[in-house]
Design a protein around this motif. Structure first.
Motif, PDB file in Angstrom:
ATOM      1  N   LEU A 117      51.005  49.168  38.353  1.00  0.00           N
ATOM      2  CA  LEU A 117      49.558  49.093  38.148  1.00  0.00           C
ATOM      3  C   LEU A 117      48.824  49.392  39.449  1.00  0.00           C
ATOM      4  O   LEU A 117      47.835  50.139  39.483  1.00  0.00           O
ATOM      5  CB  LEU A 117      49.202  47.700  37.635  1.00  0.00           C
ATOM      6  CG  LEU A 117      47.733  47.374  37.458  1.00  0.00           C
ATOM      7  CD1 LEU A 117      47.150  48.205  36.344  1.00  0.00           C
ATOM      8  CD2 LEU A 117      47.542  45.899  37.166  1.00  0.00           C
ATOM      9  N   ALA A 118      49.336  48.821  40.551  1.00  0.00           N
ATOM     10  CA  ALA A 118      48.695  49.027  41.842  1.00  0.00           C
ATOM     11  C   ALA A 118      48.717  50.504  42.240  1.00  0.00           C
ATOM     12  O   ALA A 118      47.702  51.046  42.682  1.00  0.00           O
ATOM     13  CB  ALA A 118      49.400  48.195  42.914  1.00  0.00           C
ATOM     14  N   PHE A 119      49.843  51.171  42.037  1.00  0.00           N
ATOM     15  CA  PHE A 119      49.905  52.594  42.387  1.00  0.00           C
ATOM     16  C   PHE A 119      48.967  53.408  41.504  1.00  0.00           C
ATOM     17  O   PHE A 119      48.320  54.351  41.966  1.00  0.00           O
ATOM     18  CB  PHE A 119      51.345  53.107  42.275  1.00  0.00           C
ATOM     19  CG  PHE A 119      52.217  52.651  43.397  1.00  0.00           C
ATOM     20  CD1 PHE A 119      51.834  52.877  44.718  1.00  0.00           C
ATOM     21  CD2 PHE A 119      53.407  52.000  43.165  1.00  0.00           C
ATOM     22  CE1 PHE A 119      52.626  52.448  45.764  1.00  0.00           C
ATOM     23  CE2 PHE A 119      54.208  51.569  44.206  1.00  0.00           C
ATOM     24  CZ  PHE A 119      53.815  51.789  45.509  1.00  0.00           C
ATOM     25  N   GLN A 121      46.165  52.351  40.246  1.00  0.00           N
ATOM     26  CA  GLN A 121      44.805  52.107  40.732  1.00  0.00           C
ATOM     27  C   GLN A 121      44.522  52.917  41.994  1.00  0.00           C
ATOM     28  O   GLN A 121      43.424  53.424  42.187  1.00  0.00           O
ATOM     29  CB  GLN A 121      44.609  50.618  41.032  1.00  0.00           C
ATOM     30  CG  GLN A 121      44.556  49.753  39.801  1.00  0.00           C
ATOM     31  CD  GLN A 121      43.320  50.029  38.974  1.00  0.00           C
ATOM     32  OE1 GLN A 121      43.368  50.802  38.025  1.00  0.00           O
ATOM     33  NE2 GLN A 121      42.211  49.427  39.318  1.00  0.00           N
ATOM     34  N   MET A 122      45.547  53.041  42.872  1.00  0.00           N
ATOM     35  CA  MET A 122      45.354  53.824  44.098  1.00  0.00           C
ATOM     36  C   MET A 122      44.957  55.257  43.760  1.00  0.00           C
ATOM     37  O   MET A 122      44.020  55.802  44.338  1.00  0.00           O
ATOM     38  CB  MET A 122      46.654  53.858  44.906  1.00  0.00           C
ATOM     39  CG  MET A 122      46.946  52.603  45.659  1.00  0.00           C
ATOM     40  SD  MET A 122      48.373  52.893  46.726  1.00  0.00           S
ATOM     41  CE  MET A 122      49.051  51.263  46.803  1.00  0.00           C
ATOM     42  N   PHE A 125      41.371  55.495  42.380  1.00  0.00           N
ATOM     43  CA  PHE A 125      40.329  55.477  43.414  1.00  0.00           C
ATOM     44  C   PHE A 125      40.345  56.768  44.232  1.00  0.00           C
ATOM     45  O   PHE A 125      39.299  57.222  44.698  1.00  0.00           O
ATOM     46  CB  PHE A 125      40.484  54.251  44.311  1.00  0.00           C
ATOM     47  CG  PHE A 125      40.118  52.976  43.623  1.00  0.00           C
ATOM     48  CD1 PHE A 125      38.843  52.806  43.100  1.00  0.00           C
ATOM     49  CD2 PHE A 125      41.031  51.951  43.468  1.00  0.00           C
ATOM     50  CE1 PHE A 125      38.497  51.638  42.448  1.00  0.00           C
ATOM     51  CE2 PHE A 125      40.696  50.775  42.814  1.00  0.00           C
ATOM     52  CZ  PHE A 125      39.418  50.628  42.302  1.00  0.00           C
TER      53      PHE A 125
END
Lengths: 307, 309
Positions: A117-119, A121-122, A125
């Motif tokens: 999920l974090a990747f 989101q990166m 953005f």
């Protein structure tokens, strides 16, 4: 073989769709069906991770974004040759999958869900910040990619998407049956046992992660050509959620699952939203209901019931 | 950047961190004790904010609105636990993610239908409204300071509850090994419900006190939920102490990142390039932090003791 029948029926139906649309719905319906087929390609790749490896990636839409933005940026910069675009897309997605996969696969369970999920989101953005290419608002493509005239035929894009869908469906099916897929399935059951037997589970999983990423990125290229518009929303976490919904709705780890799931998802979204503007009021509870009571997804409806 | 501006950004960062802590505390306890991923936790935050605005309009008193909103948020949480979540505890994470995603879709849309898509605004209670002078020419909102104070007080209360009381002991034991706690004769379902209700109320409370400074709109909880997940993963799942430290860390990194990264980049790059890359890098800062932490410590900074992966 039996498990493939629902998908084969769906393919025959899809191949006839442009003809059927002449009588009912016209280009609106073919557009919708193209969207469903592209989602099916992305869902097939995600099912390689979820269904075969047992890895729930919550950032798979990042790869859709990679494909779509590579196409968008290449066309804006004057490179319209499809082969070139595909080459660049594959190179970037392999690189991204190798790096993020190598980090994510060190973790497991919930942490894996969160780090993917974090990747995702990166990348979301990053795309939002590309102010030269539309930023938050997205990027409209004034012309599509060129594929030696193939797109100029009537329904050319439609049949290219269908062809890719069938090819990828077939290849991923073979991969699952092959030694590679069996190692992954066994590692999903018990990775320690596979390690002990001498299989490098990490390498197998990373390979699967890269394959899944590249296929989803190809789906992204198709989206950009179909919609003639790309936006950061393509790689938002809600999109990754949609892809998981499609996989589960269709039946994860089942041969025909992602194809049926994508068709059902787009059909459901379309019919509910024509019913009421607030269709999510129905779709949300429906999703809960499906998770709670319908194990195995749509594909399991076609399987012989076992006593 | 001047030192006063830096001070303001520091305070803003701590304020965001405190708010994140209120949301993440419930999330980490629910996840730690029940092994349950609740994506709908962010919706509790949104509901808390909306109910506060709504009851404020009815009663005209912020304190009364806060209490009523908390009670209503608790009632909703317990209803959701009873109707949906209870059936998911034994399922795998994938089912939990999907079903709670369904709850988000429904409640976000329901809020839009009931209160409309336009963001609502509300002012803080009068005696905490206004600003005070930080330095000669800079004022700072009293309400934000109040949030920091309230948040720290709740953190202290939580620390007391978790480390010094019997129920806290059970929660800690549950985070290490819920099955064993159940086997020792503790009614684990009831413990689940208490933890769940308490966590939901904390998130609702965060929504209430955030309502005067952020715009109250449908989906306002989604972004914060993702950030709260980043917090609990960095802090180590099931650990209140880890969550507290990680929340402040994430709040500070995010706030300071947004205000300084572009300026820092300008030292190395051309201004136009810095303006391009800066905002993107600032938005990504917390995710980069998380990826880095997970790379070196896959269990997070302060994993709950004895927890099996």
């Amino acid at each position: 073989m039996r498990a493939a029948i629902p998908a084969l029926i769906a393919f025959v139906f899809l191949a006839a769709m442009p003809l059927l649309a002449e009588f009912w719905g016209g280009s609106y319906v073919t557009g919708l069906v193209m969207r469903a087929m592209i989602l099916a390609i992305a869902a097939l790749s995600l099912d390689l991770l979820i269904g075969t490896c047992g890895l729930v990636s919550f950032g798979h839409a990042a790869f859709l974004g990679i494909g779509a933005y590579t196409t968008g940026i290449a066309i804006t910069e004057g490179t319209t040759d499809l082969a070139t675009i595909l080459g660049i897309t594959i190179a970037i997605s392999v690189l991204f999958a190798l790096v993020t996969g190598a980090i994510s696969l060190r973790t497991h369970g919930v942490t894996f869900i969160m780090i993917t999920l974090a990747f995702g989101q990166m990348l979301f953005f990053t795309f939002s910040a590309l102010s030269a290419y539309g930023g938050d608002d997205g990027l409209t493509l004034w012309e599509g990619a060129h594929a030696y005239g193939a797109f100029e035929f009537e329904h050319g894009l439609f049949y290219i998407i269908l062809g890719m869908l069938i090819t990828i469906w077939f290849l991923l099916g073979c991969l699952r049956e092959a030694r590679f897929g069996r190692v992954l399935l066994a590692a999903k059951e018990n990775s320690t046992r596979m390690e002990t037997l001498g299989y490098g589970v990490f390498g197998y999983r990373l390979t699967a992660y890269v394959i899944a990423g590249v296929i989803a990125a190809l789906a992204g290229v198709l989206i950009a050509n179909e919609a003639e518009f790309v936006s950061p929303a393509l790689s938002a976490w809600q999109r990754s959620g949609d892809l998981i919904i499609i996989v589960v709705l269709g039946g994860m780890g089942r041969r025909s699952g992602p194809v049926l799931g994508a068709l059902a998802f787009v059909g459901l979204e379309e019919s509910l939203s024509s019913l009421t503007h607030d269709w999510r009021l129905i779709f949300g509870p429906l999703l809960i209901f499906i998770v709670l009571f319908a194990k195995g997804g749509l594909a399991s409806l076609f399987e012989r019931r076992q006593a | 950047m001047s030192s006063t501006l830096l001070l303001i950004q520091l305070l803003n960062g701590i304020q965001l961190g405190v708010l994140l802590f209120l949301i993440a505390a419930g999330l980490t306890l629910v996840f730690g004790v029940m092994g349950f991923i609740n994506l709908a936790h962010g919706v509790q935050y949104m509901i808390g904010a909306y109910l506060t605005v709504w009851f404020y309009g009815m009663t005209g008193h912020f304190g009364a609105a806060l209490v009523l909103a908390l009670l209503a948020a608790l009632a909703l949480a317990l209803f959701l636990e009873f109707a949906v979540f209870r059936h998911l505890y034994d399922r795998d994470h994938l089912d939990q993610v999907l079903a709670t995603f369904g709850v988000i879709l429904f409640l976000n849309q329901a809020v839009k239908v009931i209160w409309g898509p336009v963001p609502l605004v509300i002012s803080p209670p009068e005696f905490l409204a206004g600003t005070f002078r930080l330095t000669e020419n800079l004022n700072y909102s009293i309400w934000r300071i109040a949030i920091i104070v309230i948040g720290l007080a709740i953190a202290a209360l939580l620390w007391f509850l978790v480390t010094k009381t019997r129920i806290g002991m059970l929660v800690r034991a549950g985070a290490s090994n819920a099955e064993m706690v159940g086997a020792l004769g503790v009614d684990i379902r009831r413990l689940f419900m208490i933890v769940f209700g308490f966590g939901a109320m904390l998130a609702g409370f965060a929504g209430s006190i955030a309502a005067p400074i952020y715009s109250v709109e449908p989906g306002m909880g989604d972004g914060l939920l993702i950030t709260a997940f980043v917090v609990i993963v960095i802090g180590g799942i099931g650990s209140i102490r880890g969550t507290f430290i990680a929340a402040l860390l994430v709040g500070l990194v995010d706030t300071l990142g947004r205000s300084t990264i572009t300026d820092i980049l300008k030292l190395f790059l051309e201004p136009s390039a810095a303006n391009q890359i800066g905002p993107a890098l600032a938005s990504m800062a917390i995710y980069i932090l998380m990826a880095a932490v997970l790379f070196f410590r896959p269990e997070g900074l302060f994993p709950a003791q004895g927890r099996r992966a």
